[in-house]
Design a protein around this motif. Structure first.
Motif, PDB file in Angstrom:
ATOM      1  N   VAL A   1       0.864  -1.185   0.000  1.00 44.80           N
ATOM      2  CA  VAL A   1       0.000   0.000   0.000  1.00 44.80           C
ATOM      3  C   VAL A   1       0.900   1.234   0.000  1.00 44.80           C
ATOM      4  O   VAL A   1       1.815   1.346   0.822  1.00 44.80           O
ATOM      5  CB  VAL A   1      -0.907   0.004   1.247  1.00 44.80           C
ATOM      6  CG1 VAL A   1      -1.715   1.286   1.304  1.00 44.80           C
ATOM      7  CG2 VAL A   1      -1.811  -1.215   1.264  1.00 44.80           C
TER       8      VAL A   1
ATOM      9  N   GLU B   1       1.455   7.231   1.083  1.00 45.18           N
ATOM     10  CA  GLU B   1       0.523   8.354   1.188  1.00 45.18           C
ATOM     11  C   GLU B   1      -0.876   7.888   1.573  1.00 45.18           C
ATOM     12  O   GLU B   1      -1.622   8.620   2.224  1.00 45.18           O
ATOM     13  CB  GLU B   1       0.487   9.187  -0.096  1.00 45.18           C
ATOM     14  CG  GLU B   1      -0.199   8.522  -1.272  1.00 45.18           C
ATOM     15  CD  GLU B   1      -0.333   9.446  -2.472  1.00 45.18           C
ATOM     16  OE1 GLU B   1      -0.203  10.678  -2.351  1.00 45.18           O
ATOM     17  OE2 GLU B   1      -0.581   8.921  -3.557  1.00 45.18           O
ATOM     18  N   TYR B   2      -1.245   6.680   1.218  1.00 44.83           N
ATOM     19  CA  TYR B   2      -2.556   6.159   1.603  1.00 44.83           C
ATOM     20  C   TYR B   2      -2.545   5.645   3.038  1.00 44.83           C
ATOM     21  O   TYR B   2      -3.541   5.759   3.747  1.00 44.83           O
ATOM     22  CB  TYR B   2      -3.014   5.066   0.645  1.00 44.83           C
ATOM     23  CG  TYR B   2      -3.333   5.618  -0.723  1.00 44.83           C
ATOM     24  CD1 TYR B   2      -4.440   6.424  -0.929  1.00 44.83           C
ATOM     25  CD2 TYR B   2      -2.508   5.367  -1.807  1.00 44.83           C
ATOM     26  CE1 TYR B   2      -4.721   6.957  -2.168  1.00 44.83           C
ATOM     27  CE2 TYR B   2      -2.780   5.891  -3.053  1.00 44.83           C
ATOM     28  CZ  TYR B   2      -3.887   6.689  -3.230  1.00 44.83           C
ATOM     29  OH  TYR B   2      -4.156   7.225  -4.457  1.00 44.83           O
ATOM     30  N   LYS B   3      -1.438   5.086   3.458  1.00 40.23           N
ATOM     31  CA  LYS B   3      -1.334   4.602   4.840  1.00 40.23           C
ATOM     32  C   LYS B   3      -1.396   5.767   5.826  1.00 40.23           C
ATOM     33  O   LYS B   3      -1.887   5.627   6.929  1.00 40.23           O
ATOM     34  CB  LYS B   3      -0.044   3.808   5.038  1.00 40.23           C
ATOM     35  CG  LYS B   3      -0.065   2.459   4.314  1.00 40.23           C
ATOM     36  CD  LYS B   3       1.159   1.666   4.630  1.00 40.23           C
ATOM     37  CE  LYS B   3       0.900   1.028   5.966  1.00 40.23           C
ATOM     38  NZ  LYS B   3       1.521  -0.257   6.192  1.00 40.23           N
TER      39      LYS B   3
ATOM     40  N   ALA C   1      -2.880   8.772   5.193  1.00 41.12           N
ATOM     41  CA  ALA C   1      -3.861   9.751   4.703  1.00 41.12           C
ATOM     42  C   ALA C   1      -4.580  10.493   5.825  1.00 41.12           C
ATOM     43  O   ALA C   1      -4.700  11.724   5.794  1.00 41.12           O
ATOM     44  CB  ALA C   1      -4.857   9.082   3.765  1.00 41.12           C
TER      45      ALA C   1
ATOM     46  N   PRO D   1      -4.224  12.296  -0.596  1.00 41.77           N
ATOM     47  CA  PRO D   1      -5.480  11.582  -0.887  1.00 41.77           C
ATOM     48  C   PRO D   1      -6.763  12.200  -0.331  1.00 41.77           C
ATOM     49  O   PRO D   1      -7.747  12.326  -1.055  1.00 41.77           O
ATOM     50  CB  PRO D   1      -5.244  10.195  -0.293  1.00 41.77           C
ATOM     51  CG  PRO D   1      -3.771  10.019  -0.332  1.00 41.77           C
ATOM     52  CD  PRO D   1      -3.192  11.389  -0.091  1.00 41.77           C
TER      53      PRO D   1
END
Length: 140
Positions: free
Chosen positions: A3, A6-8, A10, A62
């Motif tokens: 993953v 940046e998503y982890k 967010a 995100p």
């Protein structure tokens, strides 16, 4: 593939942005800040075609990216970049009974954004957008 980082991160990154925007604008809460940020994003995207708006959105983290494109009425009339005071009144017109966005709201959100993203990448994208886009996101 793992993953993307940046998503982890967010939620934490969004919270930091909101705290920065709140503090810069001297608002009392992140709830007040949310309406201000949403208004600043909506006023900006009304001045872009979809292609240019997506170029801009791609430099956002995100959650801000999602906020920028959420509830977008593609049939809404395209507007020109105008005097900052005119665009600020537009920001302040979002939920006017609950909007405490200061006169400095566009500059304040720009400062918070620049503090929380890659400024060089933002400036590269803004240089590709219509005249007025770069000035909109100036923080000084």
């Amino acid at each position: 593939m793992p993953v993307p980082f940046e998503y982890k991160r967010a939620s934490a990154d969004f919270e930091q942005f909101m705290l920065d925007a709140r503090d810069i604008s001297f608002l009392a809460t992140t709830h007040q800040t949310y309406t201000m940020v949403q208004g600043v994003f909506q006023a900006f995207r009304r001045r872009l075609d979809v292609r240019d708006a997506l170029l801009f959105a791609n430099v956002l983290p995100p959650v801000l990216r999602a906020l920028f494109v959420a509830d977008w009425n593609l049939d809404e009339p395209h507007r020109p970049f105008e005097d900052r005071a005119v665009m600020t009144r537009e920001v302040q017109s979002l939920r006017p009974d609950h909007n405490l966005a200061p006169a400095s709201s566009i500059r304040d959100v720009a400062a918070a954004l620049r503090k929380n993203i890659d400024q060089a990448e933002l400036d590269r994208v803004l240089a590709r957008l219509p005249a007025g886009a770069r000035e909109y996101w100036q923080a000084d």
